[in-house]
Design a protein around this motif. Structure first.
Motif, PDB file in Angstrom:
ATOM      1  N   PRO A   1       5.303  10.906 -13.479  1.00 42.36           N
ATOM      2  CA  PRO A   1       4.377   9.912 -12.965  1.00 42.36           C
ATOM      3  C   PRO A   1       4.790   9.289 -11.660  1.00 42.36           C
ATOM      4  CG  PRO A   1       5.701   9.117 -14.974  1.00 42.36           C
ATOM      5  CD  PRO A   1       5.889  10.529 -15.017  1.00 42.36           C
ATOM      6  N   ASP A   2       6.128   9.403 -11.287  1.00 41.27           N
ATOM      7  CA  ASP A   2       6.566   8.835 -10.215  1.00 41.27           C
ATOM      8  C   ASP A   2       6.809   9.789  -8.971  1.00 41.27           C
ATOM      9  OD1 ASP A   2       6.950   6.221 -11.512  1.00 41.27           O
ATOM     10  OD2 ASP A   2       9.109   6.652 -12.390  1.00 41.27           O
ATOM     11  N   ALA A   3       6.536  11.036  -9.307  1.00 45.08           N
ATOM     12  CA  ALA A   3       6.688  11.968  -8.259  1.00 45.08           C
ATOM     13  C   ALA A   3       5.163  11.895  -7.157  1.00 45.08           C
ATOM     14  CB  ALA A   3       6.836  13.380  -8.773  1.00 45.08           C
ATOM     15  N   PRO A   4       5.545  12.337  -5.963  1.00 37.65           N
ATOM     16  CA  PRO A   4       4.462  12.440  -5.243  1.00 37.65           C
ATOM     17  C   PRO A   4       3.180  13.414  -5.694  1.00 37.65           C
ATOM     18  CG  PRO A   4       6.417  12.313  -3.862  1.00 37.65           C
ATOM     19  CD  PRO A   4       6.566  12.588  -5.156  1.00 37.65           C
TER      20      PRO A   4
ATOM     21  N   MET B   1      -9.849   1.815 -11.525  1.00 37.01           N
ATOM     22  CA  MET B   1      -9.671   2.223 -10.430  1.00 37.01           C
ATOM     23  C   MET B   1      -8.220   2.471  -9.838  1.00 37.01           C
ATOM     24  SD  MET B   1     -11.095  -0.059  -7.038  1.00 37.01           S
ATOM     25  CE  MET B   1     -12.848   0.185  -7.616  1.00 37.01           C
ATOM     26  N   ARG B   2      -7.980   3.063  -8.967  1.00 35.83           N
ATOM     27  CA  ARG B   2      -6.448   3.023  -8.395  1.00 35.83           C
ATOM     28  C   ARG B   2      -6.316   3.461  -6.906  1.00 35.83           C
ATOM     29  NH1 ARG B   2      -2.067   6.630 -11.700  1.00 35.83           N
ATOM     30  NH2 ARG B   2       0.033   5.402 -10.827  1.00 35.83           N
ATOM     31  N   ALA B   3      -5.616   2.967  -6.337  1.00 33.48           N
ATOM     32  CA  ALA B   3      -5.292   3.232  -4.682  1.00 33.48           C
ATOM     33  C   ALA B   3      -4.275   4.304  -4.634  1.00 33.48           C
ATOM     34  CB  ALA B   3      -4.566   1.919  -4.281  1.00 33.48           C
ATOM     35  N   VAL B   4      -4.758   5.260  -3.654  1.00 36.85           N
ATOM     36  CA  VAL B   4      -4.077   6.384  -3.356  1.00 36.85           C
ATOM     37  C   VAL B   4      -3.917   6.566  -2.012  1.00 36.85           C
ATOM     38  CG1 VAL B   4      -3.793   8.882  -3.818  1.00 36.85           C
ATOM     39  CG2 VAL B   4      -5.104   7.489  -5.631  1.00 36.85           C
ATOM     40  N   ALA B   5      -2.766   7.069  -1.385  1.00 37.14           N
ATOM     41  CA  ALA B   5      -2.615   7.339  -0.240  1.00 37.14           C
ATOM     42  C   ALA B   5      -2.634   8.877  -0.130  1.00 37.14           C
ATOM     43  CB  ALA B   5      -1.338   6.514   0.440  1.00 37.14           C
ATOM     44  N   VAL B   6      -3.094   9.578   0.991  1.00 38.55           N
ATOM     45  CA  VAL B   6      -3.234  10.885   1.086  1.00 38.55           C
ATOM     46  C   VAL B   6      -3.182  11.230   2.544  1.00 38.55           C
ATOM     47  CG1 VAL B   6      -4.177  13.171   0.504  1.00 38.55           C
ATOM     48  CG2 VAL B   6      -4.352  11.459  -1.313  1.00 38.55           C
TER      49      VAL B   6
ATOM     50  N   ARG C   1       0.401  16.236   0.434  1.00 36.13           N
ATOM     51  CA  ARG C   1       1.230  15.289  -0.049  1.00 36.13           C
ATOM     52  C   ARG C   1       0.213  14.001  -0.475  1.00 36.13           C
ATOM     53  NH1 ARG C   1       4.049  18.642  -1.109  1.00 36.13           N
ATOM     54  NH2 ARG C   1       6.351  18.930  -0.916  1.00 36.13           N
ATOM     55  N   GLY C   2       0.516  13.527  -1.483  1.00 37.27           N
ATOM     56  CA  GLY C   2      -0.191  11.925  -1.790  1.00 37.27           C
ATOM     57  C   GLY C   2       0.539  11.214  -2.462  1.00 37.27           C
ATOM     58  N   TRP C   3       0.464   9.755  -2.517  1.00 36.56           N
ATOM     59  CA  TRP C   3       1.369   8.680  -3.183  1.00 36.56           C
ATOM     60  C   TRP C   3       0.300   7.837  -4.039  1.00 36.56           C
ATOM     61  CZ3 TRP C   3       2.379  10.863   1.314  1.00 36.56           C
ATOM     62  CH2 TRP C   3       3.703  11.456   1.397  1.00 36.56           C
ATOM     63  N   LEU C   4       0.803   7.485  -5.258  1.00 34.84           N
ATOM     64  CA  LEU C   4      -0.291   6.812  -6.071  1.00 34.84           C
ATOM     65  C   LEU C   4       0.510   5.361  -6.291  1.00 34.84           C
ATOM     66  CD1 LEU C   4      -0.442   9.311  -9.275  1.00 34.84           C
ATOM     67  CD2 LEU C   4      -2.213   8.587  -7.604  1.00 34.84           C
ATOM     68  N   ASP C   5       1.554   5.145  -6.196  1.00 32.76           N
ATOM     69  CA  ASP C   5       2.232   3.778  -6.512  1.00 32.76           C
ATOM     70  C   ASP C   5       2.433   3.258  -5.398  1.00 32.76           C
ATOM     71  OD1 ASP C   5       3.363   1.408  -7.387  1.00 32.76           O
ATOM     72  OD2 ASP C   5       4.998   2.212  -8.388  1.00 32.76           O
TER      73      ASP C   5
ATOM     74  N   LEU D   1      -7.144   5.153  -0.202  1.00 29.54           N
ATOM     75  CA  LEU D   1      -8.274   5.697  -0.957  1.00 29.54           C
ATOM     76  C   LEU D   1      -8.300   4.731  -2.034  1.00 29.54           C
ATOM     77  CD1 LEU D   1      -7.835   9.542  -0.760  1.00 29.54           C
ATOM     78  CD2 LEU D   1      -9.506   8.082   0.573  1.00 29.54           C
ATOM     79  N   LEU D   2      -9.651   4.513  -2.617  1.00 30.31           N
ATOM     80  CA  LEU D   2      -9.909   3.898  -3.652  1.00 30.31           C
ATOM     81  C   LEU D   2     -10.408   4.830  -4.587  1.00 30.31           C
ATOM     82  CD1 LEU D   2     -11.019   0.298  -2.632  1.00 30.31           C
ATOM     83  CD2 LEU D   2      -8.796   0.903  -3.491  1.00 30.31           C
TER      84      LEU D   2
END
Length: 279
Positions: free
Chosen positions: A163-166, A196-201, A206-210, A237-238
């Motif tokens: 769960p902590d991996a990109p 809902m969750r914030a995501v950076a891509v 590559r992308g990041w959740l936390d 992103l939302l």
């Protein structure tokens, strides 16, 4: 257009023969490409610009690659491809097979292995190009959707194990494309109270959740430093089960991070500790 075609032949090493009303790609069979089709490949971009030459080179390369392969081979290479609305790789509205709610992500047909310089790369193929080649994209889309959801399920299982991996590509689906998978989006928001969750891509691979552990300036800076063809979403992103939406524009997350200097005086006041005894 003639100068653009000549530049493509020289700079991108594509075999092009001049014709009266366009160019011809030599081979078996030879492929005639009219000036009108060349202008369609540019998508309104200046033919004298680097972007214009790059677009025409990609179109001609795809035209030649598709003409060299039988339909059975193309069917095995058919893959889903997700494109952000602002991506230069987006082939246009006629290419879109599915629009993900949120007006940030479209998905359509791509093919793997058409670029000889990068056989593992998936490239979106415009609908007009498929029609010129006589390829029925409707027959290939179903298998691409099945592949997308299968890769989304495998990526979701990997995310549950780590769960902590990109976020990383799975199979021939990069992270942007995986966000088009309903299975994958459902796994992203699983366990979230509000769904809902914030995501950076910021890049396609590559992308990041936390995001609470990611510098806000990182996502924007990474997107700016990535080449346009490999760029993901320029803003966080939302994500919900059914929607992918970019955060609203506004503010400057990069400037404050760069200008943030060290404090002139470091406050290290003494702290008194009281020892407690328990009877």
């Amino acid at each position: 257009m003639r100068r653009c075609a000549l530049a493509v032949a020289v700079l991108h090493d594509i075999d092009v023969l001049p014709a009266i009303d366009g160019v011809v790609l030599p081979g078996r069979p030879a492929v005639a490409v009219s000036w009108q089709e060349c202008r369609r490949a540019l998508g309104g971009v200046d033919p004298e610009s680097d972007d214009g030459r790059h677009r025409l080179a990609r179109w001609l390369m795809l035209r030649r690659s598709i003409a060299d392969r039988p339909l059975e081979d193309l069917a095995e290479r058919a893959r889903p491809f997700g494109a952000t609305i602002e991506s230069p790789l987006h082939p246009g509205l006629d290419w879109v097979r599915r629009q993900v709610l949120g007006d940030a992500l479209d998905i359509g047909l791509g093919f793997v292995g058409l670029d000889a310089s990068d056989p593992d790369k998936v490239l979106p193929v415009p609908q007009a190009l498929l029609e010129k080649a006589g390829v029925n994209g409707d027959e290939l889309w179903l298998s691409a959707v099945v592949y997308l959801e299968r890769m989304g399920r495998v990526a979701a299982e990997r995310m549950q194990r780590m769960p902590d991996a990109p976020l990383r590509p799975m199979g021939d689906c990069d992270v942007v494309t995986l966000l088009a998978s309903l299975t994958f989006r459902a796994a992203i928001v699983s366990g979230e109270a509000d769904g809902m969750r914030a995501v950076a891509v910021p890049m396609r691979n590559r992308g990041w959740l936390d995001l609470s552990r990611v510098d806000p300036a990182f996502s924007a800076a990474a997107a700016r430093l990535t080449s346009p063809d490999e760029r993901g979403f320029t803003r966080p992103l939302l994500v919900t089960r059914d929607e992918v939406q970019m955060a609203p524009e506004g503010g400057d997350v990069v400037g404050p991070a760069i200008n943030d200097g060290l404090a002139q005086v470091i406050d290290l006041r003494d702290v008194m500790y009281h020892r407690m005894t328990v009877d």
